[in-house]
Design a protein around this motif. Sequence first.
Motif, short mmCIF file in Angstrom:
data_model
loop_
_atom_site.label_atom_id
_atom_site.label_comp_id
_atom_site.label_asym_id
_atom_site.label_seq_id
_atom_site.Cartn_x
_atom_site.Cartn_y
_atom_site.Cartn_z
N ARG A 33 0.84 -1.19 0.00
CA ARG A 33 0.00 0.00 0.00
C ARG A 33 0.88 1.23 0.00
O ARG A 33 2.07 1.15 0.28
CB ARG A 33 -0.99 0.01 1.16
CG ARG A 33 -0.42 -0.14 2.52
CD ARG A 33 -1.51 -0.33 3.57
NE ARG A 33 -2.64 0.52 3.32
CZ ARG A 33 -3.03 1.53 4.08
NH1 ARG A 33 -2.36 1.80 5.16
NH2 ARG A 33 -4.08 2.24 3.77
N ASN A 35 2.31 4.41 1.50
CA ASN A 35 2.47 4.99 2.83
C ASN A 35 2.78 6.48 2.74
O ASN A 35 3.02 7.02 1.67
CB ASN A 35 3.53 4.22 3.63
CG ASN A 35 4.86 4.15 2.92
OD1 ASN A 35 5.26 5.06 2.21
ND2 ASN A 35 5.57 3.05 3.12
N ARG A 36 2.75 7.16 3.87
CA ARG A 36 2.97 8.61 3.89
C ARG A 36 4.34 9.02 3.35
O ARG A 36 4.42 10.01 2.62
CB ARG A 36 2.77 9.16 5.29
CG ARG A 36 1.31 9.23 5.67
CD ARG A 36 1.18 9.94 7.02
NE ARG A 36 -0.20 10.12 7.35
CZ ARG A 36 -0.89 11.22 7.09
NH1 ARG A 36 -0.30 12.22 6.50
NH2 ARG A 36 -2.15 11.31 7.43
N LEU A 39 4.13 9.21 -0.39
CA LEU A 39 3.36 10.36 -0.87
C LEU A 39 4.17 11.65 -0.73
O LEU A 39 4.28 12.42 -1.68
CB LEU A 39 2.04 10.47 -0.11
CG LEU A 39 1.15 11.64 -0.48
CD1 LEU A 39 0.75 11.57 -1.96
CD2 LEU A 39 -0.08 11.68 0.40
N SER A 85 -3.60 6.25 -5.61
CA SER A 85 -3.65 4.93 -4.98
C SER A 85 -3.46 5.01 -3.47
O SER A 85 -3.45 3.98 -2.80
CB SER A 85 -2.56 4.03 -5.56
OG SER A 85 -2.70 3.89 -6.93
N ARG A 86 -3.33 6.19 -2.94
CA ARG A 86 -2.94 6.34 -1.54
C ARG A 86 -3.98 5.84 -0.55
O ARG A 86 -3.65 5.47 0.57
CB ARG A 86 -2.58 7.79 -1.24
CG ARG A 86 -3.74 8.73 -1.18
CD ARG A 86 -3.29 10.18 -1.07
NE ARG A 86 -4.39 11.08 -0.82
CZ ARG A 86 -5.27 11.47 -1.73
NH1 ARG A 86 -5.16 11.04 -2.97
NH2 ARG A 86 -6.25 12.30 -1.42
N LYS A 87 -5.24 5.79 -0.93
CA LYS A 87 -6.30 5.39 0.01
C LYS A 87 -6.71 3.93 -0.13
O LYS A 87 -7.55 3.46 0.62
CB LYS A 87 -7.51 6.30 -0.15
CG LYS A 87 -7.21 7.71 0.30
CD LYS A 87 -8.42 8.58 0.28
CE LYS A 87 -8.04 9.98 0.74
NZ LYS A 87 -9.19 10.88 0.72
N ARG A 88 -6.11 3.23 -1.07
CA ARG A 88 -6.44 1.81 -1.23
C ARG A 88 -5.81 0.99 -0.12
O ARG A 88 -4.69 1.25 0.31
CB ARG A 88 -5.93 1.30 -2.58
CG ARG A 88 -6.65 1.89 -3.75
CD ARG A 88 -6.19 1.23 -5.02
NE ARG A 88 -6.75 1.91 -6.18
CZ ARG A 88 -6.28 1.80 -7.38
NH1 ARG A 88 -5.24 1.03 -7.63
NH2 ARG A 88 -6.85 2.45 -8.37
N GLU A 89 -6.51 -0.03 0.31
CA GLU A 89 -5.98 -0.92 1.34
C GLU A 89 -4.82 -1.75 0.81
O GLU A 89 -3.85 -2.00 1.52
CB GLU A 89 -7.08 -1.82 1.89
CG GLU A 89 -8.05 -1.12 2.79
CD GLU A 89 -7.37 -0.53 4.02
OE1 GLU A 89 -6.54 -1.22 4.63
OE2 GLU A 89 -7.68 0.63 4.35
#
Length: 114
Positions: A33, A35-36, A39, A85-89
């Motif tokens: 996934r 991660n911060r 981003l 894609s940052r909010k996908r599990e």
Amino acid sequence: MEALRLILLYTHLIGFALLLGGVVVQYVSGPLRINRPMLWGAVIQLVTGIGLSAPLRGEGEEPSPAKLAVKLVIAIMIFVMVFFSRKREVVNKGHFLAIGGLTLVNAAVAVFWR
């Protein structure tokens, strides 16, 4: 102007470390996934890269416009892949590895294209 260029370059390298480090840590540690650090690294890379493309050097030391265009396109691709894609599990493995691969390709363009 040289001091500003060096600060931008330093920050650009920090963005690279955040992005690539985030990819490696996430790949090794568990579900794929965004991660911060990934981003923030993508944002820092894009913003400082645009700043570095400004003519801050002496006459004749500027990188070629083609190199800058290639790096910009790759940086935008990375940013879009990370941002949307940052909010996908869980992110598709190919998508995730493409982010890391494009990050390495962008660094290779910076180093090897003269």
